[in-house]
Design an enzyme around this catalytic site. Structure first.
Site, PDB file in Angstrom:
ATOM      1  N   ASN A   1       0.854  -1.184   0.000  1.00 58.87           N
ATOM      2  CA  ASN A   1       0.000   0.000   0.000  1.00 58.87           C
ATOM      3  C   ASN A   1       0.894   1.239   0.000  1.00 58.87           C
ATOM      4  O   ASN A   1       1.508   1.561   1.013  1.00 58.87           O
ATOM      5  CB  ASN A   1      -0.893  -0.033   1.260  1.00 58.87           C
ATOM      6  CG  ASN A   1      -1.765   1.198   1.370  1.00 58.87           C
ATOM      7  OD1 ASN A   1      -1.856   2.001   0.441  1.00 58.87           O
ATOM      8  ND2 ASN A   1      -2.422   1.356   2.512  1.00 58.87           N
TER       9      ASN A   1
ATOM     10  N   LYS B   1      -0.002   4.258  -0.250  1.00 57.64           N
ATOM     11  CA  LYS B   1      -0.671   5.431   0.354  1.00 57.64           C
ATOM     12  C   LYS B   1      -0.411   6.655  -0.537  1.00 57.64           C
ATOM     13  O   LYS B   1      -0.439   6.535  -1.745  1.00 57.64           O
ATOM     14  CB  LYS B   1      -0.212   5.638   1.797  1.00 57.64           C
ATOM     15  CG  LYS B   1      -0.323   4.360   2.617  1.00 57.64           C
ATOM     16  CD  LYS B   1      -0.086   4.577   4.070  1.00 57.64           C
ATOM     17  CE  LYS B   1      -0.150   3.246   4.795  1.00 57.64           C
ATOM     18  NZ  LYS B   1      -0.053   3.373   6.230  1.00 57.64           N
TER      19      LYS B   1
ATOM     20  N   HIS C   1      -9.610   0.788   5.181  1.00 56.23           N
ATOM     21  CA  HIS C   1      -8.310   1.060   5.817  1.00 56.23           C
ATOM     22  C   HIS C   1      -8.509   2.050   6.974  1.00 56.23           C
ATOM     23  O   HIS C   1      -9.317   2.968   6.877  1.00 56.23           O
ATOM     24  CB  HIS C   1      -7.322   1.618   4.782  1.00 56.23           C
ATOM     25  CG  HIS C   1      -5.919   1.627   5.306  1.00 56.23           C
ATOM     26  ND1 HIS C   1      -5.464   2.614   6.142  1.00 56.23           N
ATOM     27  CD2 HIS C   1      -4.891   0.759   5.136  1.00 56.23           C
ATOM     28  CE1 HIS C   1      -4.202   2.354   6.463  1.00 56.23           C
ATOM     29  NE2 HIS C   1      -3.826   1.238   5.867  1.00 56.23           N
TER      30      HIS C   1
ATOM     31  N   GLU D   1      -6.869   4.488   7.934  1.00 55.83           N
ATOM     32  CA  GLU D   1      -6.676   5.907   7.593  1.00 55.83           C
ATOM     33  C   GLU D   1      -7.934   6.474   6.939  1.00 55.83           C
ATOM     34  O   GLU D   1      -8.269   7.640   7.119  1.00 55.83           O
ATOM     35  CB  GLU D   1      -5.430   6.063   6.704  1.00 55.83           C
ATOM     36  CG  GLU D   1      -4.167   5.903   7.540  1.00 55.83           C
ATOM     37  CD  GLU D   1      -2.946   5.427   6.783  1.00 55.83           C
ATOM     38  OE1 GLU D   1      -2.935   5.462   5.542  1.00 55.83           O
ATOM     39  OE2 GLU D   1      -1.985   5.012   7.458  1.00 55.83           O
TER      40      GLU D   1
ATOM     41  N   GLU E   1      -5.147  -5.168  10.736  1.00 53.60           N
ATOM     42  CA  GLU E   1      -4.074  -4.188  10.924  1.00 53.60           C
ATOM     43  C   GLU E   1      -4.298  -3.404  12.215  1.00 53.60           C
ATOM     44  O   GLU E   1      -5.076  -2.437  12.225  1.00 53.60           O
ATOM     45  CB  GLU E   1      -4.071  -3.192   9.762  1.00 53.60           C
ATOM     46  CG  GLU E   1      -3.880  -3.822   8.407  1.00 53.60           C
ATOM     47  CD  GLU E   1      -3.373  -2.792   7.411  1.00 53.60           C
ATOM     48  OE1 GLU E   1      -2.234  -2.953   6.970  1.00 53.60           O
ATOM     49  OE2 GLU E   1      -4.090  -1.826   7.110  1.00 53.60           O
TER      50      GLU E   1
ATOM     51  N   GLY F   1       2.706   2.098  10.699  1.00 53.67           N
ATOM     52  CA  GLY F   1       3.618   3.225  10.504  1.00 53.67           C
ATOM     53  C   GLY F   1       4.399   3.596  11.748  1.00 53.67           C
ATOM     54  O   GLY F   1       5.039   4.646  11.813  1.00 53.67           O
TER      55      GLY F   1
ATOM     56  N   SER G   1       3.659  -2.382  10.363  1.00 48.31           N
ATOM     57  CA  SER G   1       5.117  -2.393  10.518  1.00 48.31           C
ATOM     58  C   SER G   1       5.769  -3.716  10.111  1.00 48.31           C
ATOM     59  O   SER G   1       6.730  -4.169  10.739  1.00 48.31           O
ATOM     60  CB  SER G   1       5.519  -1.999  11.941  1.00 48.31           C
ATOM     61  OG  SER G   1       5.122  -0.663  12.185  1.00 48.31           O
TER      62      SER G   1
END
Ligand code: PEP
Length: 229
Positions: free
Chosen positions: A6, A8, A88, A90, A157, A163, A193
């Site tokens: 991904n 991003k 996701h 985010e 996740e 991150g 990660s």
């Protein structure tokens, strides 16, 4: 194993093209059972052909129309894109996508026959409350989602591992995947990660069918190192 990258909001059209050229040269040696999925930013989508699948990080649930700033089915069809990431953290946390909206998006792309990588995950406060709270939270993110969809891949996740450089512990991944697998008969990825230093340990965990990688996928050498670890 499934290896998903991904990007991003990283990489350009040009750098994505270069990345995929280098990746493809390496993937000629890939095990046939392994799958590689790449999610570049929308501006870098194109008709790529290789031993990988290019998908969209996000799209709106309409063919086209008055949805400023979005891309829809028509823009994905131009490049033969048939794979999408939905849910996701985010998108949920930064862009305020609620479960109801996510479920609608899922239903739309399912109706279009897309392969869907559906992401779920909990915040640190929830993890600290213990397993029961974690599972209740994760199961709530299945609301409105057809878990029997044959083109569904789920990605677990934990948000606190995304991150941050701090992956979940082996036991945390194992127990969460085991609990999810009781509800789910589809491939289950771990994300958070994942990097060359921990890929072997993570892919060896029972119930892990692959990984969704952010930061460590941005460099093609690092991502390929994981595929061939
Ligand atoms: C992600 O956001 O999907 C992700 C797994 O990111 P990272 O690998 O950077 O933790």
């Amino acid at each position: 194993m499934i290896f998903a990258a991904n990007f991003k909001m990283n990489h350009t059209r040009e750098s994505t093209k270069n990345y995929l050229n280098v990746l493809q040269q390496k993937l000629t040696a890939k095990k046939s059972a392994d799958r590689v999925l790449i999610f570049p930013p929308a501006t870098a989508l194109d008709s790529y052909h290789g031993d990988f699948t290019v998908g969209a990080q996000n799209a709106y649930m309409a063919r086209n129309g008055a949805y400023t700033g979005e891309i829809g089915l028509e823009q994905l069809e131009e490049f033969g894109i048939r794979t999408i990431l939905i849910g996701h953290s985010e998108r949920r946390d930064i862009f305020g996508e609620r479960q109801e909206h996510i479920a609608e998006k899922f239903a739309y792309f399912k109706a279009q026959g897309f392969e869907i990588i559906y992401c779920i995950g909990e915040a640190l406060e929830i993890r600290e409350e213990g397993n029961e709270a974690v599972m209740a939270h994760l199961f709530a993110q299945f609301e409105g989602i057809d878990l029997s969809y044959e083109k569904l891949i789920v990605a677990y996740e934990p948000i606190w591992a995304i991150g941050t450089g701090r992956s979940a512990k082996t036991e945390e991944i194992a127990s969460t995947h085991q609990a999810l697998k009781q509800k789910l008969d589809r491939p289950l990825l771990y994300g958070g990660s994942v990097k060359p230093a921990n890929i072997k340990e993570i892919t060896a965990i029972e119930g892990v069918d692959g990984v969704l990688v952010g930061s460590a996928s941005l460099d093609v050498e690092s991502f390929s190192e994981m595929i061939f670890a």
